[in-house]
Enzyme design. Structure first.
Site, PDB file in Angstrom:
ATOM      1  N   GLU A 294       9.464 -15.052  26.353  1.00 49.84           N
ATOM      2  CA  GLU A 294      10.584 -15.766  25.593  1.00 49.84           C
ATOM      3  C   GLU A 294      12.037 -15.422  26.038  1.00 49.84           C
ATOM      4  O   GLU A 294      12.389 -14.419  26.257  1.00 49.84           O
ATOM      5  CB  GLU A 294      10.282 -15.393  24.341  1.00 49.84           C
ATOM      6  CG  GLU A 294      11.248 -16.561  23.116  1.00 49.84           C
ATOM      7  CD  GLU A 294      11.214 -15.686  21.863  1.00 49.84           C
ATOM      8  OE1 GLU A 294      12.091 -16.395  21.004  1.00 49.84           O
ATOM      9  OE2 GLU A 294      10.941 -14.449  21.411  1.00 49.84           O
ATOM     10  N   LYS A 361      10.581 -24.894  20.350  1.00 46.81           N
ATOM     11  CA  LYS A 361      10.329 -24.086  19.145  1.00 46.81           C
ATOM     12  C   LYS A 361      10.586 -24.858  17.853  1.00 46.81           C
ATOM     13  O   LYS A 361      11.712 -25.263  17.771  1.00 46.81           O
ATOM     14  CB  LYS A 361      10.922 -22.640  19.134  1.00 46.81           C
ATOM     15  CG  LYS A 361      10.353 -21.712  18.160  1.00 46.81           C
ATOM     16  CD  LYS A 361      10.991 -20.595  18.287  1.00 46.81           C
ATOM     17  CE  LYS A 361      10.484 -19.418  17.162  1.00 46.81           C
ATOM     18  NZ  LYS A 361      11.163 -18.298  17.208  1.00 46.81           N
ATOM     19  N   CYS A 415       7.250 -16.567  19.785  1.00 46.68           N
ATOM     20  CA  CYS A 415       7.609 -15.476  18.854  1.00 46.68           C
ATOM     21  C   CYS A 415       6.777 -15.623  17.592  1.00 46.68           C
ATOM     22  O   CYS A 415       5.603 -15.571  17.587  1.00 46.68           O
ATOM     23  CB  CYS A 415       9.128 -15.580  18.643  1.00 46.68           C
ATOM     24  SG  CYS A 415       9.660 -14.160  17.576  1.00 46.68           S
TER      25      CYS A 415
END
Length: 541
Positions: A294, A361, A415
């Site tokens: 990430e 995201k 995440c």
């Protein structure tokens, strides 16, 4: 002795009762990964039951909802979350000059807010309280409802649900393919409370007193046997068409966004990607997919076209790079003003260095990547922990799997998106694997990354999908659809991992029905408790 202790728990009042409840909650936290001290549950939760046994039932409605039962449940939850989430305070030490002042808010404020759900659950359960065993079912059901709400309301924060205790073995993990994490949480709570039926009811027969605990032990053993059957029936099968090369660069968070480190970090990524781990390792040329963690680029990828050229020179023909990156959204006329801000994204690059797929995201970390009620809280000096940008924005809700050219369709998770159970809809059924890119360097040296890893492993079993997890500092691993770790890297080291992708299973019951099985269990439990209470009252009259 234990009978006297149970009686004492029922009689204790005032601040002593709250301290005992807090201590019991802290003890329960020891059962969570990675400690997995399973017996702690069977000590902590009976104390909670006995404390609630001591609460008067002849109270006003206000006292019933927000009185002693609520305070006992809140204190238990406060102890549970304070100890199980203490590692989150590590993030405040990354840039202490900016954020150390907020340490008490993270260490105590967040647990205090989360504990409200447990207070509500305990208060609702006490509305159905009795002197008999059905009170345990009521409390387990109401706390499970509270945990479900914690995982969904106000963006949700379903970290360390009680059901994660079943991740202690691969065998006990398998029931997640049917019940999901919330169903497992109900069972964990129910089993953990069973010793409360032994004391202080010494006048009852041994069968009635020890029966619930014995049944809990038998059921746990049965679940483990079921899990072993599942594992035996589904050996890990690997795909021949997907060869993965995972890079764990181990970049300290404090060094990541310093401008002078941008070039060395990017060079390190390029060097590790083509590195040979042994004389027999063919290196990058044998990989179909190279994967970085990430937000691994130490710059906005849009601002560095030279980086795309370096990627093109790195990748062999037919190899795809999938990497986490911070990016801005551009149109032909420049930055898209309708989507102004920075996205935390997964980007796919082909062997020409061209971007051929992106995923943004859409579940941002509260106070990490964005601040809720920002206009108000910013007046108090509260800002995002991620200082690379003060304007992270969420992407659109995904409607289809992420599928770069030549890549099996996948479910992308950045995440902590991986901690949300059952929120993937049809995408999970269309995908053939899950990819979780993360950067846990914020919490390096704590138990946080290990907890995060077990949450990710649970998703693989729920969905029946293999999960590839690539983390900056670890834990980087490949997990098969039954939750078995097929390959992994040691944490806190700069390492590479080359392995094939496991095949998916047929659709699991949970993947098809999601939380409906949990709803049915809770509904049936509460109806049974109410009917049993009604029958008891009639029998006693």
């Amino acid at each position: 002795m234990l009978e006297n202790f149970a009686q004492w728990c029922m009689l204790v009042h005032g601040w002593r009762r709250l301290i005992l409840s807090f201590a019991a909650g802290a003890l329960a936290a020891l059962s969570m990964p990675p400690l997995f001290i399973f017996p702690a549950l069977f000590i902590a939760f009976p104390i909670l039951v006995w404390l609630l046994d001591g609460v008067e039932t002849d109270l006003s409605w206000r006292q019933k909802l927000f009185g002693p039962a609520f305070r006992i449940g809140w204190a238990f939850g406060f102890g549970y979350f304070t100890f199980s989430l203490h590692w989150m305070s590590g993030a405040f030490f990354i840039e202490p000059d900016l954020f150390l002042w907020a340490l008490p808010l993270g260490l105590l404020g967040l647990p205090a807010v989360l504990a409200i759900f447990w207070g509500i659950g305990a208060a609702l359960a006490h509305l159905m309280w009795s002197d008999y065993g059905q009170r345990i079912f009521a409390l387990a059901a109401c706390l499970s409802i509270a945990e479900f709400l914690r995982g969904h309301l106000f963006t949700g924060f379903p970290w360390n649900l009680p059901g994660y205790v079943f991740a202690i073995t691969d065998q006990t993990l398998q029931l997640a393919s049917i019940l999901g994490i919330y169903g497992l949480s109900f069972l964990a709570l129910l089993f953990a409370m069973s010793p409360a039926s032994i004391w202080p009811h010494m006048e009852q027969s041994a069968k009635k007193r020890f029966g619930p605990l014995f049944a809990s032990i038998v059921l746990v053993a049965g679940f483990a046997a079921f899990g072993q059957m599942q594992l035996n029936a589904n050996p890990t099968i690997f795909r021949d068409d997907v060869r993965l090369r995972l890079v764990q660069p181990n970049i300290p968070q404090v060094e990541k966004w310093k401008p002078e480190n941008a070039v060395p970090i990017f060079e390190k990524l390029l060097a590790m990607s083509k590195e040979q781990s042994s004389p027999s390792d063919p290196g990058l040329i044998a990989a179909t997919h190279l994967i970085w963690p990430e937000s691994v680029f130490p710059f906005l990828i849009n601002d560095h076209p030279d980086a795309l050229a370096r990627i093109a020179r790195l990748l062999p023909n037919g190899t795809t790079l999938i990497a986490g990156a911070a990016r801005q959204d551009f149109t032909l006329s420049g930055v898209d003003q309708n989507r102004d801000g920075i996205f935390n994204s997964i980007i796919s690059f082909n062997d020409q260095g061209e971007i051929n797929a992106t995923y943004d995201k859409y579940r941002l970390v509260p106070f990490g990547e964005y601040v809720p009620f920002k206009p108000l809280l910013s007046l108090l000096g509260i800002r995002e922990l991620v200082t690379a940008s003060d304007s992270f924005v969420h992407g659109d809700t995904p409607r289809k799997p992420f599928q770069p050219l030549g890549t099996p369709p996948l479910l992308p998770l950045i995440c902590y998106e991986v901690i949300f159970s059952g929120g993937f809809g049809q995408i999970a059924q269309q995908a053939e694997w899950m990819l979780n890119l993360t950067n846990d360097a914020w919490f390096q040296g704590t138990i946080g990354p290990a907890q995060h890893f077990e949450h990710a492993r649970m998703r693989a079993v729920e969905q029946g999908l293999p999960l590839v997890r690539v983390a900056n500092t670890g834990l980087t691993a490949i997990i098969d659809p039954n939750g078995r770790i097929t390959a992994a890297l040691a944490p806190d080291q700069a390492l590479i991992l080359t392995a094939n992708l496991p095949q998916r299973l047929e659709k699991t019951i949970f993947a098809q029905y999601r939380h409906n099985v949990f709803y049915l269990i809770i509904f049936a439990t509460l109806i049974s408790v109410l009917l049993r209470n009604r029958w008891r009252r009639r029998w006693e009259d």
